[in-house]
Write a protein that holds these residues in place. Structure first.
Motif, PDB file in Angstrom:
ATOM      1  N   PRO A  83      -1.635  -8.116 -15.273  1.00 57.77           N
ATOM      2  CA  PRO A  83      -2.769  -8.811 -14.657  1.00 57.77           C
ATOM      3  C   PRO A  83      -2.956  -8.487 -13.174  1.00 57.77           C
ATOM      4  O   PRO A  83      -3.945  -8.923 -12.570  1.00 57.77           O
ATOM      5  CB  PRO A  83      -2.389 -10.291 -14.829  1.00 57.77           C
TER       6      PRO A  83
ATOM      7  N   ASN B 140       0.841  -1.208   0.000  1.00 63.45           N
ATOM      8  CA  ASN B 140       0.000   0.000   0.000  1.00 63.45           C
ATOM      9  C   ASN B 140       0.873   1.253   0.000  1.00 63.45           C
ATOM     10  O   ASN B 140       0.604   2.214   0.720  1.00 63.45           O
ATOM     11  CB  ASN B 140      -0.959  -0.003   1.188  1.00 63.45           C
ATOM     12  N   LEU B 141       1.903   1.213  -0.826  1.00 64.16           N
ATOM     13  CA  LEU B 141       2.821   2.343  -0.910  1.00 64.16           C
ATOM     14  C   LEU B 141       2.102   3.587  -1.445  1.00 64.16           C
ATOM     15  O   LEU B 141       1.131   3.467  -2.195  1.00 64.16           O
ATOM     16  CB  LEU B 141       3.994   1.988  -1.825  1.00 64.16           C
ATOM     17  N   PRO B 142       2.559   4.761  -1.059  1.00 65.50           N
ATOM     18  CA  PRO B 142       1.887   5.993  -1.503  1.00 65.50           C
ATOM     19  C   PRO B 142       2.106   6.273  -2.988  1.00 65.50           C
ATOM     20  O   PRO B 142       2.999   5.705  -3.621  1.00 65.50           O
ATOM     21  CB  PRO B 142       2.558   7.070  -0.649  1.00 65.50           C
TER      22      PRO B 142
ATOM     23  N   PRO C 277      -3.714  -6.192  -9.741  1.00 65.36           N
ATOM     24  CA  PRO C 277      -4.648  -5.094  -9.456  1.00 65.36           C
ATOM     25  C   PRO C 277      -4.014  -3.739  -9.746  1.00 65.36           C
ATOM     26  O   PRO C 277      -2.812  -3.548  -9.518  1.00 65.36           O
ATOM     27  CB  PRO C 277      -4.938  -5.259  -7.962  1.00 65.36           C
ATOM     28  N   TRP C 278      -4.833  -2.808 -10.214  1.00 70.70           N
ATOM     29  CA  TRP C 278      -4.303  -1.480 -10.502  1.00 70.70           C
ATOM     30  C   TRP C 278      -3.784  -0.858  -9.205  1.00 70.70           C
ATOM     31  O   TRP C 278      -4.370  -1.027  -8.134  1.00 70.70           O
ATOM     32  CB  TRP C 278      -5.371  -0.558 -11.108  1.00 70.70           C
ATOM     33  N   ALA C 279      -2.693  -0.139  -9.317  1.00 74.04           N
ATOM     34  CA  ALA C 279      -2.129   0.596  -8.181  1.00 74.04           C
ATOM     35  C   ALA C 279      -1.337   1.756  -8.756  1.00 74.04           C
ATOM     36  O   ALA C 279      -0.843   1.670  -9.888  1.00 74.04           O
ATOM     37  CB  ALA C 279      -1.223  -0.307  -7.352  1.00 74.04           C
ATOM     38  N   PRO C 280      -1.193   2.818  -7.983  1.00 75.31           N
ATOM     39  CA  PRO C 280      -0.425   3.955  -8.513  1.00 75.31           C
ATOM     40  C   PRO C 280       1.061   3.639  -8.552  1.00 75.31           C
ATOM     41  O   PRO C 280       1.546   2.780  -7.822  1.00 75.31           O
ATOM     42  CB  PRO C 280      -0.729   5.072  -7.506  1.00 75.31           C
TER      43      PRO C 280
ATOM     44  N   ARG D 132      -6.393  -8.896 -13.811  1.00 77.48           N
ATOM     45  CA  ARG D 132      -6.940  -7.618 -14.287  1.00 77.48           C
ATOM     46  C   ARG D 132      -7.151  -7.694 -15.805  1.00 77.48           C
ATOM     47  O   ARG D 132      -6.307  -8.222 -16.539  1.00 77.48           O
ATOM     48  CB  ARG D 132      -5.974  -6.468 -13.943  1.00 77.48           C
TER      49      ARG D 132
ATOM     50  N   ASP E 256       0.887  -9.111  -4.654  1.00 76.29           N
ATOM     51  CA  ASP E 256       0.275  -8.969  -5.978  1.00 76.29           C
ATOM     52  C   ASP E 256       1.234  -9.383  -7.100  1.00 76.29           C
ATOM     53  O   ASP E 256       0.797  -9.640  -8.223  1.00 76.29           O
ATOM     54  CB  ASP E 256      -0.173  -7.526  -6.226  1.00 76.29           C
TER      55      ASP E 256
ATOM     56  N   ARG F 189       7.541  -0.204  -5.570  1.00 79.17           N
ATOM     57  CA  ARG F 189       6.584  -1.225  -6.023  1.00 79.17           C
ATOM     58  C   ARG F 189       7.137  -1.992  -7.224  1.00 79.17           C
ATOM     59  O   ARG F 189       6.969  -3.201  -7.328  1.00 79.17           O
ATOM     60  CB  ARG F 189       5.253  -0.547  -6.392  1.00 79.17           C
TER      61      ARG F 189
END
Lengths: 406, 234
Positions: free
Chosen positions: A223, A205-207, A225-228, A401, A250, A233
């Motif tokens: 594939p 859950n990095l910013p 999950p989307w993440a910023p 995804r 993930d 990461r």
């Protein structure tokens, strides 16, 4: 994606002259010499994911005289440019083609084989797609991210008659002091072996971070999950403690799969159970720590992180000596890479055939699930499902995804 | 503890400390031995999902519903299937919740989405090996969007039953949009048939694909399949 045939460079060269209908100069490099086979006899290779591990794999293949390295794919622009420069310098030409999207590389009909060294969440998709396109594959470890992926990768390899090798060079290279006496029968019947490896993967859950590199972020995530974007990461560093994708569930099974590919792979090799999967995983939560015992159908127990027990500690049968067996080894020359290339030529199974690589990864995945659920599990290897545990069965796979699918 | 975690969930976003939600994870694990704990947790997660949450928090809830969700979670998750930002994580849960209603929600969503979201839902139906979706997927093999057509063919291969094979064979006879995926689906069906000892049906597929009109890669795969049919027979 176009339907490709299994045409090889040899087929291509046989027909190319007639097809083009124009004279062309055959260079001395193409004809080969006493030290290098002619182009028509070389294995034509491309690479996908040229980060820390991919660079090493690429270098190993580039160094082989029986390989022609012609293409690479990476979602980082800088990696593509640097990597192309390395290949072009090696051959003293400018021929290496680069691709952002691996599907374009796999659609090439002149490639015999590809090596895959992306983060783990991509492996199954790329290996299966490569098989569909008639390519042999050398896939870095850990080969799978979920339990369901393994059988599908094996099925694709067998369906299309592909040579698919996993990537741990340590399985054969690091544990000979245990492998040799074990296969010589000197331990007697091995009752148990202990593997110390970790840690477990963690949710990331990095910013949000400003993008500091030219990277196709959507394709890097693929594939998953989307993440910023966050540089940690997607960092390819070898950290498994929160500073690289290897730490995060993930994209990876954490240290359990990353180093587990080596250690579990070594343990299953020592005990000659590379073709098997365990049927029971017992979870212990004791004052001295949490640990697991994997029980195999033949009675062998592989412990994971058994307290006060060193890595690869073997419990044999004192006073018993079994008939010796020949220790399997690499084919060809040049370690695990030579083994793969030799098998591409001969169509034999490589030392780290995808099936035994998957069986190793299964240990790590089962362990991750048992630790997360904090309970013992029973595993039906034939059905590839947990026995009588509908909740654990939810961990066998995860949705990819869109638009990615296996 | 759980109350505090659900309070934290309301403000949870990228960069928040996951430790603040640890009580939710613990409750999800404890739910295995205690059905009441599981039911209470599921209800609270559904309620949270129906409220105001960041995308990150919604994703987190969906991940937990993938672990503990039942038929009660399906309506909340189904509503997210059509939303670009949420569709994947909604499938993350719905693909794994072992109730017929979850598959039904996925099937029903197909007619409300297009493009990538449709591909995702098709892939989840395939992963669930949802035989009730075969007729719909059969129709989608001819979709004008090649990605949807490909996805449907691969999903039918994963489902791998006689009806799937029929749909794929029919598509192969017409002008297939994506022959590679249809062939892969057919080979997958044949392998499933071979495993379940339907040798004649598997053999029929392999014979079709062994024809000269197909690429060498496919012909060799079909020939290997035919040999397997023979060795099974022996």
């Amino acid at each position: 994606m176009s339907l490709t045939t299994n045409s090889t460079r040899r087929d291509f060269l046989k027909t190319a002259g007639a097809a083009f209908g124009v004279p062309y100069i055959i260079t001395s490099a193409a004809l080969g010499n006493s030290e290098r086979p002619p182009a028509s006899d070389r294995i034509v290779v491309g690479g996908i994911g040229i980060g820390n591990m991919g660079r090493g794999d690429q270098g190993a293949f580039l160094g082989r005289k029986d390989v022609q390295y012609v293409a690479l794919s990476d979602v980082r622009e800088e990696v593509r440019e640097k990597s192309k420069a390395v290949v072009d310098k090696h051959y003293n030409n400018g021929d290496c083609q680069t691709y952002n999207d691996f599907r374009e590389l796999l659609a090439r009909t002149d490639l015999d084989a590809v090596h895959v060294a992306t983060p783990d969440h991509w492996h199954s998709i790329m290996v299966i797609e490569a098989c569909r396109n008639g390519k042999d594959v050398y896939c870095q470890k850990p080969e799978t991210l979920t339990l369901r992926e393994g059988p599908l990768m094996i099925a694709a390899a067998r369906r299309y008659g592909r040579v698919v090798s996993g990537g741990s060079q340590r399985v054969l290279g690091d544990y000979r002091k245990y492998v040799d006496p074990a296969w010589a029968g000197e331990f007697g019947k091995i009752k148990s072996i202990n593997v110390n490896v970790g840690p477990l993967p963690q949710l990331c859950n990095l910013p949000v971070e400003e993008m500091s590199e030219k990277i196709d972020w959507d394709l890097w995530l693929g594939p998953a999950p989307w993440a910023p974007y966050n540089s940690k990461r997607c960092s390819g560093s070898f950290s498994i403690n929160g500073s690289s994708w290897r730490s995060f569930s993930d994209y990876s099974g954490g240290g359990m799969t990353d180093w587990g590919a080596h250690h579990f792979g070594g343990a299953t090799f020592i005990c000659d159970v590379r073709d098997l999967q365990p049927e029971e995983i017992t979870y212990f939560d004791e004052a001295e720590g949490k640990y697991l015992a994997y029980r195999y159908p033949n009675g062998l127990v592989i412990y994971h992180n058994r307290p006060k027990t060193e890595n690869m500690y073997i419990e044999g049968t004192p006073g018993e000596k079994l008939a010796p067996k020949a220790v399997p080894t690499y084919k060809g020359e040049g370690g695990i890479y030579g083994d793969f290339i030799e098998c591409v030529k001969t169509r034999e199974k490589p030392f780290r055939d995808i099936e035994s690589a998957v069986n190793t990864a299964v240990l790590a995945h089962l362990g991750n699930i048992a630790y997360q659920l904090k309970r013992s599990l029973k595993w039906d290897a034939a059905k590839q499902e947990f026995v009588g545990d509908a909740e654990a069965n939810r961990f066998v796979d995860r949705a990819r995804r869109e638009p990615w699918q296996i | 503890m759980l109350d505090t975690a659900f309070e934290a969930l309301k403000k949870f976003d990228w960069g928040s400390d996951l430790a603040e939600l640890a009580a939710i994870e613990d409750a999800a694990i404890a739910g295995h031995a205690n059905p009441e704990t599981r039911e209470e947790l599921e209800n609270r997660l559904i309620s949270a999902l129906n409220g105001e949450l960041t995308r990150d928090a919604q994703d987190y809830v969906c991940r937990k519903l993938a672990m503990v969700g039942t038929v009660a979670s399906v309506p909340a998750l189904a509503g997210l299937l059509v939303k670009k930002e949420n569709s994947h994580l909604a499938r993350f849960a719905l693909e794994r919740i072992p109730v017929a209603e979850a598959a039904q929600a996925l099937r029903e969503a197909l007619s409300h989405v297009d493009g990538s979201l449709k591909v995702g839902i098709i892939s989840s139906l395939g992963a669930r090996r949802d035989s009730a979706a075969v007729a719909t997927l059969g129709g989608l093999i001819g979709d004008r969007d090649p990605a949807i057509a490909r996805s449907a063919a691969l999903a039918l291969g994963t489902i791998g039953n006689a009806e799937s094979a029929q749909a794929l064979t029919a598509a192969m006879r017409t002008s297939p949009i994506n022959p590679q995926a249809i062939i892969d689906g057919l080979l997958s069906c044949a392998e499933a048939m071979l495993v379940s000892d339907q040798r004649a049906a598997a053999s029929a597929i392999y014979k079709t694909l062994a024809a000269d009109s197909h690429p060498r890669l496919v012909r060799l795969a079909a020939t290997r399949g035919l040999l397997s049919c023979g060795s099974k027979q022996a």
